[in-house]
Design an enzyme around this catalytic site. Structure first.
Site, PDB file in Angstrom:
ATOM      1  N   ARG A  51       0.852  -1.189   0.000  1.00  0.00           N
ATOM      2  CA  ARG A  51       0.000   0.000   0.000  1.00  0.00           C
ATOM      3  C   ARG A  51       0.885   1.236   0.000  1.00  0.00           C
ATOM      4  O   ARG A  51       1.699   1.414   0.892  1.00  0.00           O
ATOM      5  CB  ARG A  51      -0.929   0.043   1.215  1.00  0.00           C
ATOM      6  CG  ARG A  51      -2.124   1.014   0.996  1.00  0.00           C
ATOM      7  CD  ARG A  51      -2.934   1.243   2.265  1.00  0.00           C
ATOM      8  NE  ARG A  51      -2.149   1.959   3.237  1.00  0.00           N
ATOM      9  CZ  ARG A  51      -2.054   1.621   4.536  1.00  0.00           C
ATOM     10  NH1 ARG A  51      -2.694   0.585   5.007  1.00  0.00           N
ATOM     11  NH2 ARG A  51      -1.309   2.334   5.355  1.00  0.00           N
ATOM     12  N   GLU A  69       4.870   7.072   1.914  1.00  0.00           N
ATOM     13  CA  GLU A  69       5.679   5.861   2.091  1.00  0.00           C
ATOM     14  C   GLU A  69       4.999   4.718   1.342  1.00  0.00           C
ATOM     15  O   GLU A  69       3.827   4.804   0.969  1.00  0.00           O
ATOM     16  CB  GLU A  69       5.778   5.489   3.575  1.00  0.00           C
ATOM     17  CG  GLU A  69       4.438   5.138   4.204  1.00  0.00           C
ATOM     18  CD  GLU A  69       4.526   4.170   5.368  1.00  0.00           C
ATOM     19  OE1 GLU A  69       5.586   3.583   5.610  1.00  0.00           O
ATOM     20  OE2 GLU A  69       3.486   3.964   6.033  1.00  0.00           O
ATOM     21  N   ASN A  87       4.159   0.695   2.031  1.00  0.00           N
ATOM     22  CA  ASN A  87       4.153  -0.375   3.022  1.00  0.00           C
ATOM     23  C   ASN A  87       4.261  -1.700   2.287  1.00  0.00           C
ATOM     24  O   ASN A  87       3.395  -2.045   1.483  1.00  0.00           O
ATOM     25  CB  ASN A  87       2.864  -0.328   3.832  1.00  0.00           C
ATOM     26  CG  ASN A  87       2.789   0.930   4.668  1.00  0.00           C
ATOM     27  OD1 ASN A  87       3.536   1.089   5.629  1.00  0.00           O
ATOM     28  ND2 ASN A  87       1.914   1.853   4.289  1.00  0.00           N
ATOM     29  N   SER A  95      -2.428  -2.712   6.202  1.00  0.00           N
ATOM     30  CA  SER A  95      -3.693  -3.023   6.873  1.00  0.00           C
ATOM     31  C   SER A  95      -4.902  -2.480   6.111  1.00  0.00           C
ATOM     32  O   SER A  95      -4.771  -1.640   5.223  1.00  0.00           O
ATOM     33  CB  SER A  95      -3.682  -2.463   8.291  1.00  0.00           C
ATOM     34  OG  SER A  95      -3.416  -1.093   8.234  1.00  0.00           O
ATOM     35  N   LYS A 115      12.157   3.113   5.359  1.00  0.00           N
ATOM     36  CA  LYS A 115      12.217   4.542   5.053  1.00  0.00           C
ATOM     37  C   LYS A 115      13.600   4.955   4.565  1.00  0.00           C
ATOM     38  O   LYS A 115      13.736   5.842   3.737  1.00  0.00           O
ATOM     39  CB  LYS A 115      11.753   5.324   6.269  1.00  0.00           C
ATOM     40  CG  LYS A 115      10.273   5.032   6.466  1.00  0.00           C
ATOM     41  CD  LYS A 115       9.627   5.544   7.674  1.00  0.00           C
ATOM     42  CE  LYS A 115       8.137   5.226   7.625  1.00  0.00           C
ATOM     43  NZ  LYS A 115       7.799   3.840   7.979  1.00  0.00           N
ATOM     44  N   LYS A 124      12.065  10.727  10.713  1.00  0.00           N
ATOM     45  CA  LYS A 124      11.486   9.376  10.771  1.00  0.00           C
ATOM     46  C   LYS A 124      12.529   8.308  11.086  1.00  0.00           C
ATOM     47  O   LYS A 124      13.548   8.227  10.396  1.00  0.00           O
ATOM     48  CB  LYS A 124      10.859   9.018   9.419  1.00  0.00           C
ATOM     49  CG  LYS A 124       9.717   9.907   8.997  1.00  0.00           C
ATOM     50  CD  LYS A 124       9.043   9.330   7.766  1.00  0.00           C
ATOM     51  CE  LYS A 124       7.870  10.173   7.341  1.00  0.00           C
ATOM     52  NZ  LYS A 124       7.140   9.532   6.239  1.00  0.00           N
ATOM     53  N   GLU A 142       7.483   1.049  11.585  1.00  0.00           N
ATOM     54  CA  GLU A 142       6.187   0.964  10.904  1.00  0.00           C
ATOM     55  C   GLU A 142       5.072   0.981  11.938  1.00  0.00           C
ATOM     56  O   GLU A 142       5.297   0.679  13.109  1.00  0.00           O
ATOM     57  CB  GLU A 142       6.095  -0.347  10.107  1.00  0.00           C
ATOM     58  CG  GLU A 142       7.065  -0.468   8.970  1.00  0.00           C
ATOM     59  CD  GLU A 142       6.841   0.564   7.893  1.00  0.00           C
ATOM     60  OE1 GLU A 142       5.690   0.971   7.681  1.00  0.00           O
ATOM     61  OE2 GLU A 142       7.825   0.989   7.279  1.00  0.00           O
ATOM     62  N   GLY A 143       3.875   1.293  11.472  1.00  0.00           N
ATOM     63  CA  GLY A 143       2.703   1.133  12.331  1.00  0.00           C
ATOM     64  C   GLY A 143       2.217   2.414  12.983  1.00  0.00           C
ATOM     65  O   GLY A 143       1.257   2.398  13.740  1.00  0.00           O
ATOM     66  N   ARG A 185      -7.747   7.546   4.779  1.00  0.00           N
ATOM     67  CA  ARG A 185      -7.761   7.714   6.233  1.00  0.00           C
ATOM     68  C   ARG A 185      -7.839   9.194   6.545  1.00  0.00           C
ATOM     69  O   ARG A 185      -7.151   9.996   5.917  1.00  0.00           O
ATOM     70  CB  ARG A 185      -6.494   7.113   6.860  1.00  0.00           C
ATOM     71  CG  ARG A 185      -6.559   5.607   6.982  1.00  0.00           C
ATOM     72  CD  ARG A 185      -5.246   5.042   7.477  1.00  0.00           C
ATOM     73  NE  ARG A 185      -4.156   5.421   6.576  1.00  0.00           N
ATOM     74  CZ  ARG A 185      -2.875   5.227   6.851  1.00  0.00           C
ATOM     75  NH1 ARG A 185      -2.516   4.684   7.992  1.00  0.00           N
ATOM     76  NH2 ARG A 185      -1.951   5.582   5.977  1.00  0.00           N
TER      77      ARG A 185
END
Ligand code: ADP
Ligand code: MG
Ligand code: MG
Length: 483
Positions: free
Chosen positions: A137, A153, A155, A160, A318, A372, A376-377, A459
């Site tokens: 994603r 970024e 993923n 998710s 990253k 950064k 992740e997450g 989102r």
């Protein structure tokens, strides 16, 4: 400064004009719809809700109405998705590039170092991954000032919401069908979102390539998972559409029950595994003991198709994103000039901390940067004055800890009033949105079997919050209304 046509500055759905009574009516209908259609997550206030399906469910947090989004930007994000897929695949094959780019980070970041150790071990085995599956994603924000859609970024592990994102699009379509006349909007302007089926198709095709009818797909999960229904949606599609069985195992269980046959077959609890699909394993907390690391290595050494392989995982860090944004690096991996231009067009500014000019600038104007780490997450980035303080601290200490971070240009998306629904309550707030474009890539040796955009996730988060994770509690699920 380059500009692109299209702007999200004029929401087609006028949130100011909607009366309170209508909002409450729509929110009520949306809550009923979510409960009836499985747009749900485990309710953290109920004890067993992260372990036992059906015990303690609450609707997933969602935006009441879709966010306006320019169609041309949506199209270009879709177009670039297969290029990102190809890029990740090419980068994953260049073991030296991955090791070299992360070599300084390795010294100061224990987690990344452990991933690199696994990567080195499989390089030493001289093992080639013929069948490679990516379920990615790419996330974007639309920068208000420049009107550029900029890449946040990609993923490559545990992307998710392939399941729940489709449901939010359905929910919004259903609300607009019912209330569109009052809102002056048309449900057809919400693009179809088929991520869950496309991801299931990709898993099934990978399973077919593995070519052992008795083997299963294994979803690697956290011991407690409040987002389990998103995962179950995907496994249900896999079973219903393709008759492929998925089992769920934690890393600790895989360590206990896993074994490698001499021919490379991975068995877990005696069950042969064709595809390993990770929905954990991306954060240090996913590896509380050596058992979890042993499990990760065992899977990596096996013939099972890993989604992602350790190389795909590292290619999505990253630091690698920042290295790929340097001049002339994309050219090492891609031949097609148009493809390279498409990618570069959406890259935001990315810098290593060994660039002293940029560090100086970031200390002067920290609000224009995001710092950064290799994590992740959500919830890991550094913003605002903390950027300045951390950079000054790193300068003072003068060690190599700076290699744990990258600097990124801060993107400022448009802020609009939105209705956010959480825990059965709808409230209005100023919010910003982030678009995620799902994509799947499957190849077997020279044969590219799938290389496609698969759907989207929008989102939306309160504009005062820096981070965007839904699971981390910062954002709500949303869909888009093309303008
Ligand atoms: P993670 O892998 O933890 O999701 P991200 O790079 O996606 O890390 O950052 C987390 C969140 O921080 C994003 O969802 C976004 O809301 C915000 N963010 C990240 N990069 C930027 C940026 N350059 N400008 C503004 N916000 C950002
Ligand atoms: Mg991420
Ligand atoms: Mg992210």
């Amino acid at each position: 400064m380059e500009t692109q046509e299209g702007s999200a500055s004029k929401p087609v759905i006028d949130f100011h004009g909607i009366d309170e009574e209508l909002i409450q009516k729509m929110a009520y209908d949306a809550l009923v719809w979510s409960s009836l259609h499985g747009l749900v997550v485990g309710d953290k206030s109920v004890q067993r809700s992260g372990k036992v399906p059906g015990a303690g469910m609450v609707h997933a947090p969602f935006a009441l109405l879709p966010v306006a989004f320019p169609e041309n930007h949506w199209k270009s994000a879709c177009e670039v998705a297969p290029v990102f897929n190809e890029l990740i695949d090419r980068v994953s094959l260049d073991g030296n590039f991955l090791q070299d780019s992360l070599s300084r980070t390795k010294k100061v970041d224990v987690f990344t170092s452990r991933l690199l150790d696994i990567h080195s071990k499989v390089l030493e085995m001289n093992k080639t991954e013929d069948i490679r599956l990516g379920l990615h994603r790419s996330d974007y924000m639309l920068d208000e000032q420049t009107k550029l859609l900029l890449h946040i970024e990609i993923n490559t592990i545990s992307s998710s919401f392939p399941g729940l994102s489709c449901l939010v699009s359905d929910l919004h379509r259903s609300l607009l069908k019912r209330y569109g006349e009052h809102l002056g909007s048309d449900s057809k302007r919400i693009p179809s979102n088929t991520t869950v089926n496309r991801f299931a198709d990709a898993l099934a095709k990978a399973w077919t390539e593995y070519n052992n009818p008795r083997a299963a797909v294994m979803v690697v999960v956290q011991p407690e998972e409040h987002n389990m229904y998103d995962q179950h949606w995907l496994c249900a599609a896999l079973k219903e559409k393709h008759n492929v069985t998925a089992i769920r195992k934690t890393l600790a269980e895989i360590d206990k029950e896993g074994e490698l046959l001499p021919d490379g077959t991975l068995l877990v609890g005696g069950q042969a595994i064709a595809v390993v699909y990770f929905r954990t394993g991306y954060a240090p907390t996913d590896y509380p003991s050596e058992a979890e690391w042993r499990a990760r290595l065992l899977m990596e050494q096996s013939l099972a198709i890993k989604c992602p392989s350790i190389s795909y995982h590292l290619a999505g860090t990253k630091k690698i994103q920042q290295e790929l944004a340097k001049p002339n690096v994309l050219e090492r991996f891609l031949e097609n000039k148009e493809d390279i231009t498409k990618l570069q067009k959406c890259f935001a500014g990315l810098w290593s901390l060994d660039d002293s000019d940029i560090v100086k600038r970031a200390i002067e104007r920290p609000e224009l940067f995001v710092m950064k780490p290799q994590r992740e997450g959500g919830g890991n980035n550094i913003y605002g004055d903390d950027v300045k303080e951390n950079l000054l601290r790193l300068q003072r200490e003068g060690n190599e800890e700076d290699a744990a971070y990258i600097l990124m240009q801060r993107i400022f998306p448009i802020v609009s009033p939105m209705f956010l629904v959480r825990n059965g309550t709808c409230h209005k707030d100023h919010a910003v949105s982030e678009l995620g474009v799902y994509s799947a890539y499957l190849r077997n040796k020279d044969k590219v079997i799938i290389n496609d955009q698969c759907g989207y996730l929008m989102r939306t988060k309160v504009s005062s919050s820096n981070e965007g994770g839904v699971a981390a509690g910062f954002a709500v699920l949303d869909s888009m209304y093309l303008t």
